[in-house]
Design a protein around this motif. Structure first.
Motif, PDB file in Angstrom:
ATOM      1  N   TRP A   1     -22.590   1.864 -26.311  1.00 33.94           N
ATOM      2  CA  TRP A   1     -22.299   2.772 -25.079  1.00 33.94           C
ATOM      3  C   TRP A   1     -23.411   3.560 -24.753  1.00 33.94           C
ATOM      4  O   TRP A   1     -24.382   3.585 -25.683  1.00 33.94           O
ATOM      5  N   THR A   2     -23.559   4.080 -23.379  1.00 36.90           N
ATOM      6  CA  THR A   2     -24.721   4.687 -23.068  1.00 36.90           C
ATOM      7  C   THR A   2     -24.891   5.996 -23.679  1.00 36.90           C
ATOM      8  O   THR A   2     -26.054   6.196 -23.902  1.00 36.90           O
ATOM      9  N   ILE A   3     -23.976   6.458 -24.264  1.00 37.75           N
ATOM     10  CA  ILE A   3     -24.414   7.778 -24.997  1.00 37.75           C
ATOM     11  C   ILE A   3     -25.206   7.583 -26.340  1.00 37.75           C
ATOM     12  O   ILE A   3     -25.915   8.265 -26.914  1.00 37.75           O
ATOM     13  N   PHE A   4     -24.935   6.107 -26.735  1.00 33.92           N
ATOM     14  CA  PHE A   4     -25.842   5.831 -27.931  1.00 33.92           C
ATOM     15  C   PHE A   4     -26.941   4.654 -27.837  1.00 33.92           C
ATOM     16  O   PHE A   4     -27.954   4.553 -28.554  1.00 33.92           O
ATOM     17  N   GLN A   5     -26.812   4.154 -26.515  1.00 33.63           N
ATOM     18  CA  GLN A   5     -27.698   2.994 -26.274  1.00 33.63           C
ATOM     19  C   GLN A   5     -29.207   3.320 -26.312  1.00 33.63           C
ATOM     20  O   GLN A   5     -29.665   4.405 -25.670  1.00 33.63           O
ATOM     21  N   GLY A   6     -30.027   2.661 -26.882  1.00 35.88           N
ATOM     22  CA  GLY A   6     -31.507   2.767 -26.736  1.00 35.88           C
ATOM     23  C   GLY A   6     -32.016   2.233 -25.309  1.00 35.88           C
ATOM     24  O   GLY A   6     -31.172   1.613 -24.622  1.00 35.88           O
ATOM     25  N   PRO A   7     -33.134   2.867 -24.887  1.00 32.60           N
ATOM     26  CA  PRO A   7     -34.274   3.515 -25.513  1.00 32.60           C
ATOM     27  C   PRO A   7     -33.881   5.105 -25.500  1.00 32.60           C
ATOM     28  O   PRO A   7     -34.596   5.895 -25.827  1.00 32.60           O
ATOM     29  N   ALA A   8     -33.112   5.344 -24.484  1.00 26.41           N
ATOM     30  CA  ALA A   8     -32.654   6.706 -24.156  1.00 26.41           C
ATOM     31  C   ALA A   8     -31.275   6.969 -24.242  1.00 26.41           C
ATOM     32  O   ALA A   8     -30.332   6.980 -23.340  1.00 26.41           O
ATOM     33  N   PRO A   9     -30.793   7.661 -25.573  1.00 28.88           N
ATOM     34  CA  PRO A   9     -29.099   8.122 -25.639  1.00 28.88           C
ATOM     35  C   PRO A   9     -29.020   9.146 -24.678  1.00 28.88           C
ATOM     36  O   PRO A   9     -29.640  10.044 -24.462  1.00 28.88           O
ATOM     37  N   GLN A  10     -27.575   9.040 -24.045  1.00 28.97           N
ATOM     38  CA  GLN A  10     -27.285   9.725 -22.971  1.00 28.97           C
ATOM     39  C   GLN A  10     -26.571  10.782 -23.223  1.00 28.97           C
ATOM     40  O   GLN A  10     -25.814  11.327 -22.279  1.00 28.97           O
ATOM     41  N   LEU A  11     -26.602  11.485 -24.566  1.00 30.92           N
ATOM     42  CA  LEU A  11     -25.361  12.451 -24.731  1.00 30.92           C
ATOM     43  C   LEU A  11     -25.741  13.612 -24.078  1.00 30.92           C
ATOM     44  O   LEU A  11     -24.720  14.270 -23.459  1.00 30.92           O
ATOM     45  N   VAL A  12     -26.930  14.119 -23.878  1.00 30.54           N
ATOM     46  CA  VAL A  12     -27.234  15.122 -22.906  1.00 30.54           C
ATOM     47  C   VAL A  12     -26.874  15.092 -21.642  1.00 30.54           C
ATOM     48  O   VAL A  12     -26.211  15.920 -20.871  1.00 30.54           O
ATOM     49  N   GLY A  13     -26.990  13.689 -20.990  1.00 27.17           N
ATOM     50  CA  GLY A  13     -26.599  13.364 -19.665  1.00 27.17           C
ATOM     51  C   GLY A  13     -25.102  13.459 -19.540  1.00 27.17           C
ATOM     52  O   GLY A  13     -24.728  13.987 -18.467  1.00 27.17           O
ATOM     53  N   MET A  14     -24.601  13.389 -20.563  1.00 29.57           N
ATOM     54  CA  MET A  14     -22.854  13.141 -20.289  1.00 29.57           C
ATOM     55  C   MET A  14     -22.590  14.867 -20.293  1.00 29.57           C
ATOM     56  O   MET A  14     -21.694  15.201 -19.766  1.00 29.57           O
ATOM     57  N   VAL A  15     -23.171  15.412 -21.175  1.00 31.36           N
ATOM     58  CA  VAL A  15     -22.646  17.085 -21.193  1.00 31.36           C
ATOM     59  C   VAL A  15     -22.910  17.596 -19.903  1.00 31.36           C
ATOM     60  O   VAL A  15     -22.230  18.371 -19.229  1.00 31.36           O
ATOM     61  N   LEU A  16     -24.172  17.341 -19.237  1.00 29.73           N
ATOM     62  CA  LEU A  16     -24.580  17.726 -18.150  1.00 29.73           C
ATOM     63  C   LEU A  16     -23.508  17.523 -17.113  1.00 29.73           C
ATOM     64  O   LEU A  16     -23.003  18.116 -16.283  1.00 29.73           O
ATOM     65  N   PHE A  17     -23.224  16.207 -17.120  1.00 30.30           N
ATOM     66  CA  PHE A  17     -22.265  15.382 -15.863  1.00 30.30           C
ATOM     67  C   PHE A  17     -20.896  16.215 -16.211  1.00 30.30           C
ATOM     68  O   PHE A  17     -20.274  16.635 -15.204  1.00 30.30           O
TER      69      PHE A  17
END
Lengths: 169, 395
Positions: free
Chosen positions: B196-212
């Motif tokens: 998933w995007t929150i785990f995907q390399g090269p840039a995991p998007q966990l912060v992005g999800m929280v911001l969103f």
């Protein structure tokens, strides 16, 4: 057939909205007719298969800029504004301009379709990628300099508004 | 012809499921909030208040629709229509599952897939603002006007971090179509971590999800960002002058926006309908969950605490076992499994929405704006730049 119907529908929305924007006295009504006009333009983009532009037109103009317009208008005392003298003293000048443009238009209409063709239309390339990708390609290669200049202009505008709004920075 | 019939059936199905979900979302919210505050919540209408949504709908329909004399009639009626229609249309691009075959017809579990799907959701969300802003203005009431003003300022401000936060996963996914986004997130890393995007390399998007999610809270006018309707200071804000079905329309729009926000987060960051565990483990979770529910019901039915439990709980157990069997039967499994995962992820996010409502106090207005422009926006810009850099370095 359906495309033509939609074309005239969106054109009507665009032009009718534009005319009513300047013709109505109530500022909120004007703003809403401007939104209608912008939505009409968005519809025309969609007819031209420019889906990205359609979405961006709505997000930026309708959803961003016009909300800000409405925000400012709501703060204004509309009754007082409507009672004041309207900006309609320039009627003769406006009429003259409209007559000139109309004359020009009818002249070229009379000359027929070739008169509207400034240059031979460039060959339409086969769509290899989606609309979004093609816009990105063109924007970041062919039109990079105008794009950067426009972004610089916007930055200047942002800084300028901050400087004007704040007395002490 | 077949296209129209299939589309109509799908649209009706989604509409009815959506309406029921919206009604019951409100029940869930009241129950969860009540339990957070050590109350019972609705308990009178039906067992555990389960028929409360139905009662509420009947109440709202039969109530007298009062139109105050001082309102601007046209915009007063237009506002709830805009609010509810914009929020309901957004559901049409959400994918609930992959390709399925029913009665020999192959179709996608999605109403329509647009190549600008995500942008359409954003556009509709920004159009929905007009419903609230116009409601506030047309009511000709100072509290409503303040609510409308707050809402338009808040929407314009929080749309920026929202768009920036959702732009960074797009760099990984390379598409705007919501269906393709999910297919891009298929597979597992190291054999167990979903791609998933929150785990995907090269840039995991966990912060992005929280911001969103934070920006989505503001866009949907939920606590702690519900200043347009802050009841302690503005009575009810923009919908103070609305009653009956017009009020219900605003209510429906709010819950539908919440649902859309959760569904978009699921699709973009959490892999949509894809399972969280690889292979058999992922397939067995859904029947295991329902079978456990059935077993618990059966146990309490055999050891009844009240007299009627002897009859009601075994029936519930049977329903749960039936649902569990649904996930094991081959032809139904393909339909039920994606729906289970999509529903589980979206439901978890909706629970977060409700949980935060029960936990956090409301912002003050200057805090709201300061938080957006001085914290959320710069962080979102930096996050986008960092993601872009990592993606570019990874080539």
């Amino acid at each position: 057939m359906l495309d033509t119907v939609f074309f005239y529908l969106f054109t009507l929305l665009t032009l009718g909205g534009a005319i009513l924007t300047v013709a109505t006295r109530n500022a909120v009504h004007s703003a809403l007719f401007l939104i209608t006009s912008l939505l009409g333009v968005a519809g025309l983009y969609l007819l031209l298969h420019a889906e990205f532009l359609f979405a961006v037109q709505i997000i930026v103009y309708v959803g961003g800029i016009m909300v800000l317009f409405l925000f400012v208008i709501m703060l204004v005392n509309l009754d007082a504004a409507a009672a004041q003298r309207q900006f309609s003293r320039m009627w003769p000048v406006a009429l003259g301009c409209v007559a000139l443009v109309g004359l020009e238009l009818f002249y070229f209409l009379g000359k027929g379709e070739p008169a509207f063709r400034i240059a031979a239309p460039p060959p339409v390339p086969e769509p290899t990628a989606g609309n979004t990708e093609r816009i990105a390609d063109v924007l970041f290669s062919q039109y990079l300099l105008p794009f950067e200049i426009a972004s610089l202009l916007l930055l200047v505008a942002v800084i300028g508004s901050v400087v004007m709004a704040k007395k002490r920075i | 012809m077949e296209f129209f019939i299939v589309s109509t059936i799908k649209a009706l199905l989604v509409f009815f499921v959506l309406m029921t979900t919206l009604a019951y979302l409100q029940w869930v919210e009241r129950k969860v909030i009540a339990h957070i505050q050590l109350r019972q919540g609705p308990y009178r209408v039906g067992p555990h208040g389960l028929l409360q949504p139905l009662a509420d709908v009947i109440k709202l329909i039969t109530k007298e629709g009062i139109v105050p004399p001082h309102v601007n009639k046209f915009f007063y009626f237009l506002a709830p229509i805009i609010a509810v229609s914009m929020s309901l249309i957004a559901i049409s691009v959400i994918p609930f599952g992959g390709e399925i075959e029913v009665f020999g017809i192959t179709t996608h579990m999605q109403l329509t897939d647009l190549n600008i799907g995500l942008l359409l959701v954003l556009a509709l969300a920004s159009m929905g603002t007009y419903g609230i802003a116009l409601a506030g203005w047309a009511s000709n009431n100072k509290y409503s006007l303040l609510g409308g003003l707050r809402s338009s300022a808040q929407m314009v401000s929080y749309e920026l971090p929202l768009s920036l936060a959702i732009a960074s996963p797009l760099l990984l996914l390379n598409t705007l179509s919501l269906r393709e986004m999910v297919t891009q997130q298929e597979g597992f890393m190291l054999g167990f971590l979903p791609n998933w995007t929150i785990f995907q390399g090269p840039a995991p998007q966990l912060v992005g999800m929280v911001l969103f999610l934070i920006a989505a809270f503001a866009e949907t006018n939920r606590i702690p960002f519900d200043l347009p309707e802050a009841e302690t200071e503005l009575v009810a804000g923009f919908h103070a002058e609305y009653s009956s079905m017009k009020f219900a329309a605003f209510f429906m729009a709010e819950y539908s926006n919440m649902l859309t926000a959760a569904a978009v987060t699921t699709t973009v960051f959490l892999g949509g309908w894809l399972p969280a565990l690889p292979g058999m483990a992922g397939d067995l979770i859904a029947p295991a969950v329902f079978a456990t529910g059935g077993a618990v019901c059966l146990y309490h039915g055999l050891n009844p605490a009240r007299k009627r439990d002897k009859y009601t709980l075994p029936v519930f157990a049977l329903v749960f076992f039936g649902l569990a069997a649904l996930f094991l039967a081959p032809p139904l499994k393909d339909i039920a499994m994606p729906l289970f995962w999509f529903g589980a992820k979206t439901g978890a996010l909706l629970f977060v929405f409700i949980w935060i409502r029960g936990t956090l106090p409301r912002f003050r207005y200057d805090q709201l704006m300061g938080f957006c422009w001085k914290f959320l926006f710069p962080v979102a810009v930096l996050h986008l730049l960092a993601t872009a850099l990592l993606v570019a370095l990874a080539g």
